[in-house]
Design an enzyme around this catalytic site. Structure first.
Site, PDB file in Angstrom:
ATOM      1  N   ARG A 121       0.820  -1.226   0.000  1.00 22.02           N
ATOM      2  CA  ARG A 121       0.000   0.000   0.000  1.00 22.02           C
ATOM      3  C   ARG A 121       0.855   1.278   0.000  1.00 22.02           C
ATOM      4  O   ARG A 121       0.444   2.317   0.494  1.00 22.02           O
ATOM      5  CB  ARG A 121      -0.967   0.034   1.191  1.00 22.02           C
ATOM      6  N   LYS A 143       2.992  11.405 -11.334  1.00 24.30           N
ATOM      7  CA  LYS A 143       2.115  10.609 -12.206  1.00 24.30           C
ATOM      8  C   LYS A 143       2.814   9.280 -12.453  1.00 24.30           C
ATOM      9  O   LYS A 143       3.905   9.250 -13.033  1.00 24.30           O
ATOM     10  CB  LYS A 143       1.894  11.319 -13.547  1.00 24.30           C
ATOM     11  N   GLU A 185      10.063  19.549 -24.668  1.00 21.39           N
ATOM     12  CA  GLU A 185       9.274  19.818 -23.452  1.00 21.39           C
ATOM     13  C   GLU A 185       9.747  21.115 -22.783  1.00 21.39           C
ATOM     14  O   GLU A 185       8.953  21.843 -22.191  1.00 21.39           O
ATOM     15  CB  GLU A 185       9.369  18.654 -22.449  1.00 21.39           C
ATOM     16  N   LYS A 227       7.140  23.279 -13.411  1.00 16.77           N
ATOM     17  CA  LYS A 227       6.313  22.085 -13.179  1.00 16.77           C
ATOM     18  C   LYS A 227       5.974  21.956 -11.693  1.00 16.77           C
ATOM     19  O   LYS A 227       4.831  21.658 -11.334  1.00 16.77           O
ATOM     20  CB  LYS A 227       7.013  20.826 -13.701  1.00 16.77           C
ATOM     21  N   GLU A 237      -4.650  17.167 -11.034  1.00 14.06           N
ATOM     22  CA  GLU A 237      -5.246  17.654 -12.275  1.00 14.06           C
ATOM     23  C   GLU A 237      -6.768  17.763 -12.152  1.00 14.06           C
ATOM     24  O   GLU A 237      -7.514  17.329 -13.029  1.00 14.06           O
ATOM     25  CB  GLU A 237      -4.857  16.713 -13.435  1.00 14.06           C
ATOM     26  N   ARG A 242      -3.094  22.009 -14.008  1.00  9.32           N
ATOM     27  CA  ARG A 242      -2.057  21.084 -14.484  1.00  9.32           C
ATOM     28  C   ARG A 242      -2.254  20.785 -15.972  1.00  9.32           C
ATOM     29  O   ARG A 242      -1.303  20.426 -16.676  1.00  9.32           O
ATOM     30  CB  ARG A 242      -2.073  19.797 -13.630  1.00  9.32           C
ATOM     31  N   ASN A 246      -0.233  19.961 -20.766  1.00  7.82           N
ATOM     32  CA  ASN A 246      -0.564  19.145 -21.947  1.00  7.82           C
ATOM     33  C   ASN A 246      -0.572  19.954 -23.236  1.00  7.82           C
ATOM     34  O   ASN A 246      -1.086  19.485 -24.251  1.00  7.82           O
ATOM     35  CB  ASN A 246      -1.934  18.479 -21.755  1.00  7.82           C
ATOM     36  N   HIS A 249      -0.034  18.310 -26.527  1.00  7.14           N
ATOM     37  CA  HIS A 249      -0.042  16.863 -26.301  1.00  7.14           C
ATOM     38  C   HIS A 249      -1.249  16.137 -26.891  1.00  7.14           C
ATOM     39  O   HIS A 249      -1.169  14.947 -27.174  1.00  7.14           O
ATOM     40  CB  HIS A 249       0.089  16.556 -24.803  1.00  7.14           C
ATOM     41  N   HIS A 253      -0.261  13.048 -28.997  1.00  8.31           N
ATOM     42  CA  HIS A 253      -0.667  11.663 -28.729  1.00  8.31           C
ATOM     43  C   HIS A 253      -1.312  11.048 -29.967  1.00  8.31           C
ATOM     44  O   HIS A 253      -1.105   9.878 -30.273  1.00  8.31           O
ATOM     45  CB  HIS A 253      -1.601  11.593 -27.528  1.00  8.31           C
ATOM     46  N   HIS A 266       8.392  10.796 -28.400  1.00  8.10           N
ATOM     47  CA  HIS A 266       7.410  11.663 -27.739  1.00  8.10           C
ATOM     48  C   HIS A 266       7.738  13.149 -27.958  1.00  8.10           C
ATOM     49  O   HIS A 266       6.854  13.943 -28.309  1.00  8.10           O
ATOM     50  CB  HIS A 266       7.350  11.330 -26.240  1.00  8.10           C
TER      51      HIS A 266
HETATM   52  N1  GLY Z   1       3.363  15.368 -18.075  1.00  4.53           N
HETATM   53  C1  GLY Z   1       2.238  16.120 -17.661  1.00  4.53           C
HETATM   54  C2  GLY Z   1       2.000  16.083 -16.186  1.00  4.53           C
HETATM   55  O1  GLY Z   1       2.809  15.562 -15.458  1.00  4.53           O
HETATM   56  O2  GLY Z   1       0.998  16.564 -15.738  1.00  4.53           O
END
Ligand code: GLY
Length: 362
Positions: A121, A143, A185, A227, A237, A242, A246, A249, A253, A266
């Site tokens: 956990r 993430k 990026e 960031k 998000e 956040r 994107n 993106h 994608h 990417h």
């Molecule tokens: N790569 C986008 C984020 O971490 O929100």
């Protein structure tokens, strides 16, 4: 050395950026009480090249360790690999206070974070990103995910690392294409949030491409800090903040997926995606032509693609319609008003997105 704090109350952590961060890093690990056994998840090539740096500092600080080597492919980011790794941790980690180390690029970082989030956990993990792309993006913000064949990043959790060690000296072995992927990026951060970074990128291209360490430290720290500030305000998000990360993106994608993840990496797809989003901003009359051209010129000047080649238009449009960032049937795109000022807009007609993509073939 630059230290950037990600302020998330009891989940706060530091991002340490310098030329040689790893050397001596186990002292910091020891002080933060993460554990006495480092289970390091990595690839053979990274272990062969840089493993000794970690070994040396861990040994010096009396922290026991093991390297777990995984194949260097996106397929590593699967639930099956996660289970195999956990089975190995169960065997290795008995009666040890274990923490995980993600020693690699985005694939290793996402998988390691995911394993850390579900094993017992949740156990601590640290990020030691070895690519420019991972240093400025995936290693920060928690993430974590694995892929299913049906969709990328579809199983995962928000689970923050306890420390991010960004060592600029590790970037010296990256090839030009990998460097450019990270630079895409970084350009993104300039366009959405930071005119100073944007201007620095425009004025210091030669130094940056020559991997000048001072220049790299500046752009990595600036990007990491943007960031960090965004993640602090909208960790999961949920508030639409956040989302601006994107930028480009949604198109990217679709381009990556439409080309079977082969033709473009990417960062390259993000470069084309950003040009699409800039075009969309201009066609919706929120960005003037001069700024559209300025941003597109910067992207192209770093050797990044701005046109689509070798992929069928229809293969890009299908994934665009299914974008998971759209809300119900409502489309949502991140656009820019000015260099350094992003906005999110909903209900943009899909035919406009389609025309913009089609124009990238010309
Ligand atoms: N790569 C986008 C984020 O971490 O929100």
């Amino acid at each position: 050395m630059k230290i950037i704090k990600v302020n998330l109350k009891e989940k706060s952590y530091d991002i340490i950026i310098s030329d040689g961060t790893i050397t001596g890093s186990a002292g910091i690990i020891k002080k933060s009480g993460l554990g006495n056994y480092a289970y390091i998840i990595t690839h053979r090539s990274i272990k062969d090249r840089y493993g000794r740096l970690l070994e040396k500092t861990l040994k010096k600080n009396g922290i026991d360790f093991k390297f777990k080597l995984l194949p260097e492919t996106e397929k590593t980011k699967s639930i099956h690999t996660a289970i195999r790794v956990i089975e190995d941790i169960v065997k290795t980690g008995k009666s040890k206070k274990i923490f995980l180390v993600a020693f690699g690029g985005g694939v290793i970082g996402d998988l390691t974070g995911f394993v850390a989030s579900i094993y017992k956990r949740g156990i601590p993990y640290i990020q030691v990103p070895t690519t420019l792309l991972a240093q400025v993006d995936a290693s920060i913000g928690g993430k974590t995910a694995v892929d299913l064949k049906e969709a990328k990043n579809i199983i995962g959790a928000f689970y923050q690392p306890r420390l991010v060690l960004s060592d600029i000296s590790l970037l010296q072995s990256l090839d030009a294409r990998q460097m450019r992927a990270g630079l895409a990026e970084i350009i993104k951060y300039g366009i959405i949030k930071d005119k100073i970074l944007f201007d620095f990128l425009a004025q210091n291209r030669k130094n940056i491409l020559a991997k000048n360490k001072k220049a790299l430290e500046f752009i990595i720290a600036r990007s990491s800090s943007i960031k960090a500030r965004i993640v602090e305000k909208d960790e999961k998000e949920e508030k639409g903040l956040r989302t601006i990360l994107n930028f480009g993106h949604t198109f990217a994608h679709a381009i990556e997926s439409g080309s079977g993840y082969r033709k473009y990496n990417h960062g390259e797809a993000v470069a084309i995606g950003m040009v699409c989003a800039l075009e969309m901003s201009h066609r919706l009359k929120i960005l003037d032509k001069h700024k559209l051209e300025k941003a597109t010129t910067l992207i192209r000047s770093y050797g990044l693609p701005i046109k689509i080649k070798g992929v069928a238009l229809k293969d890009i449009l299908t994934p665009l319609y299914y974008d998971k960032k759209f809300i119900g049937k409502r489309t949502r795109f991140v656009l820019v008003k000015d260099i350094g000022r992003a906005v999110t807009k909903e209900n943009i007609p899909i035919p406009l997105a389609r025309r913009i993509i089609a124009d990238r073939f010309k």
